[in-house]
Design an enzyme around this catalytic site. Structure first.
Site, short mmCIF file in Angstrom:
data_model
loop_
_atom_site.label_atom_id
_atom_site.label_comp_id
_atom_site.label_asym_id
_atom_site.label_seq_id
_atom_site.Cartn_x
_atom_site.Cartn_y
_atom_site.Cartn_z
N GLU A 1 -1.16 0.97 -7.74
CA GLU A 1 -0.22 0.50 -9.03
C GLU A 1 -0.30 -0.77 -9.54
O GLU A 1 -0.92 -1.84 -8.76
CB GLU A 1 1.33 0.61 -8.44
N CYS B 1 0.18 -8.09 -12.88
CA CYS B 1 0.33 -7.89 -11.03
C CYS B 1 -0.60 -6.81 -10.79
O CYS B 1 -0.27 -5.46 -11.24
CB CYS B 1 1.86 -7.67 -10.97
N CYS C 1 -1.92 -1.50 2.40
CA CYS C 1 -1.91 -2.63 3.20
C CYS C 1 -1.97 -2.47 4.66
O CYS C 1 -1.21 -1.41 5.06
CB CYS C 1 -0.81 -3.55 2.60
N CYS D 1 4.41 -5.87 6.43
CA CYS D 1 5.48 -6.60 6.42
C CYS D 1 6.91 -5.81 6.48
O CYS D 1 6.75 -4.68 5.75
CB CYS D 1 5.70 -7.44 5.40
N CYS E 1 8.92 -4.63 2.99
CA CYS E 1 7.57 -4.31 1.91
C CYS E 1 7.48 -2.91 1.80
O CYS E 1 7.18 -2.21 2.89
CB CYS E 1 6.53 -5.04 2.01
N CYS F 1 8.87 -6.53 -7.59
CA CYS F 1 8.18 -7.21 -6.49
C CYS F 1 8.57 -6.24 -5.09
O CYS F 1 9.53 -5.88 -4.62
CB CYS F 1 8.87 -8.37 -6.12
N1 SAH Z 1 0.09 -9.36 0.48
C1 SAH Z 1 0.49 -10.23 -0.54
C2 SAH Z 1 1.20 -9.86 -1.91
C3 SAH Z 1 2.29 -9.16 -1.50
S1 SAH Z 1 3.45 -8.85 -3.02
C4 SAH Z 1 1.42 -11.25 0.09
O1 SAH Z 1 2.01 -11.02 1.39
O2 SAH Z 1 1.61 -12.27 -0.27
C5 SAH Z 1 4.00 -10.38 -3.40
C6 SAH Z 1 5.19 -10.84 -2.96
O3 SAH Z 1 6.33 -9.84 -2.69
C7 SAH Z 1 5.12 -11.29 -1.71
O4 SAH Z 1 5.72 -12.47 -1.33
C8 SAH Z 1 5.91 -10.31 -0.45
O5 SAH Z 1 6.20 -10.46 0.61
C9 SAH Z 1 7.01 -9.94 -1.53
N2 SAH Z 1 7.76 -8.54 -1.18
C10 SAH Z 1 7.38 -7.61 -0.61
N3 SAH Z 1 8.39 -6.57 -0.54
C11 SAH Z 1 9.46 -7.20 -1.14
C12 SAH Z 1 10.82 -7.03 -1.62
N4 SAH Z 1 11.09 -5.57 -1.20
N5 SAH Z 1 11.51 -7.61 -2.07
C13 SAH Z 1 11.29 -8.88 -2.68
N6 SAH Z 1 9.99 -9.36 -2.30
C14 SAH Z 1 9.19 -8.50 -1.53
#
Ligand code: SAH
Length: 379
Positions: free
Chosen positions: A127, A140, A147, A151, A154, A370
């Site tokens: 996406e 973005c 991935c 986390c 996420c 995000c």
């Molecule tokens: N793998 C990368 C990019 C991830 S997306 C990283 O970890 O940085 C970008 C940001 O969104 C990251 O900081 C991630 O932790 C955050 N993120 C992921 N899920 C989220 C959610 N449900 N709400 C808010 N931020 C989130």
């Protein structure tokens, strides 16, 4: 025979093939699919379209202009001809490189103008999100399909991993967003699906191609990472791209719970390196700062004590803090703190001396915010 203007030598003087000039082996030899045209810089493309036996930056730039301004996005057909190129150069190029295999599956437009695309790259789902303001737009991009860092908060972690994207597939996302935006697209954030530093070379190549082919400077590209420390160091040394660290926790215990697949690089080590990098910018260059991403999870990491620990952790680090109110997605067992708590947290961190903003939630109604990117769940 040395070209004064470009400093380029004739090919025959180097004894190399055009592909070797740009540091690549002929594809037949390494048995890969052809390289993608948009994964190469104008100079590299110029080396594949020599004129009088010499790399032709002019041809490379002309082709990039076509890719950027005229080709369909994603480009699926070559031009019949381009005046600056000539048929021979084009057909020679086509022997070495292919157009990217990117397909638009769906497009969602949010009330606030944010656009989200579901794409497939060589059949793998990803996406991309374009986020406009009144004057400029940010894209973005995804760096992987899915991935492997998993986390806990996420949505991407809940889909299956589909593999690495190529540099061309990353650049294709930027071209798509650039064409759709009604304001200039000036910034790229690697905050879509995937851990960009787990696909390091493709990301670094994409940053270079965006600079030279699309005119987006590395400092306007932000690579966001869950904290893959060795690659953070490499990125810092090899590129001027901005680096964002997803911190999310101020104790090791909580971070291990939220981000179990990056335990190898503890908070202390991450902060120690960022502190050292903040003190000594390389070869007298302008100091750079780090972006710290902090997803605010109700009752988990949003207390005054967390704010105070965050300030303490950041001592000596050139850091800008982005607070991201948690974005809910099906099945994620977390909640968003209320606006008052977020504001109190922000003010406490600011009082501690750190520039801190709360990231506005955009594209929420198109499940484009995000952490909501997960094909088959959030679409
Ligand atoms: N793998 C990368 C990019 C991830 S997306 C990283 O970890 O940085 C970008 C940001 O969104 C990251 O900081 C991630 O932790 C955050 N993120 C992921 N899920 C989220 C959610 N449900 N709400 C808010 N931020 C989130």
């Amino acid at each position: 025979m040395h070209d004064e203007a470009t400093g380029l030598k004739p090919l025959e003087a180097t004894g190399l093939t055009p592909l070797e000039v740009i540091g690549l082996k002929p594809l037949e030899v390494i048995g890969l699919k052809p390289l993608e045209v948009i994964g190469l810089t104008p100079l590299e493309l110029g080396a594949l379209m020599p004129r009088d036996g010499r790399p032709s930056p002019t041809r490379g730039k002309a082709l990039w202009r076509w890719l950027r301004e005229e080709a369909d996005v994603p480009a699926t057909t070559w031009p019949e001809s381009l005046p600056e190129l000539g048929r021979n150069a084009l057909s020679e190029l086509q022997r070495h490189v292919a157009l990217p295999d990117v397909v638009i599956e769906e497009r969602y437009v949010s009330r606030d103008g944010t656009i989200k695309w579901r794409l497939t790259c060589r059949g793998r789902p990803i996406e991309t999100v374009m986020i406009p303001t009144a004057t400029r737009a940010t894209v973005c991009v995804s760096s992987q399909s899915g991935c492997t860092r998993w986390c806990d908060f996420c949505a991407t972690a809940r889909m299956s991993f589909g593999g690495q994207l190529s540099a061309g597939e990353i650049v294709a996302q930027v071209l798509l967003a650039r064409r759709a935006a009604t304001v200039p697209l000036t910034n790229v954030v690697f905050m879509g699906m995937g851990e960009p530093l787990d696909n390091f070379e493709a990301v670094l190549t994409a940053v270079r191609v965006l600079d030279e082919g699309v005119g987006i400077a590395p400092k306007h590209c932000t690579v966001s990472t869950s904290g893959v420390l060795p690659r953070m160091i490499d990125l810092w040394e090899r590129s001027r791209a901005s680096l964002a660290l997803s911190l999310h926790a101020t104790t090791q215990e909580l971070r291990d719970r939220l981000m179990p697949r990056v335990k190898r690089w503890p908070l202390a080590a991450l902060c120690e390196w960022m502190r050292a990098a903040s003190e000594a910018p390389l070869n007298g260059a302008k100091p750079r700062h780090f972006f710290i991403e902090y997803a605010m999870l109700r009752g988990i990491n949003d207390s005054d004590a967390d704010a105070d620990r965050l300030v303490a952790l950041m001592a000596g680090i050139r850091a800008r803090i982005n607070l991201i109110p948690f974005n809910a997605s099906d099945g994620l067992p977390y909640g968003r703190p209320d606006a008052e708590r977020i504001r109190a947290f922000q003010h406490r961190v600011i009082a501690g001396g750190l520039l801190t903003i709360v990231r506005e939630t955009r594209g929420d109604d198109a499940a484009a915010a995000c952490g909501q990117l997960a094909v088959g769940r959030a679409g």
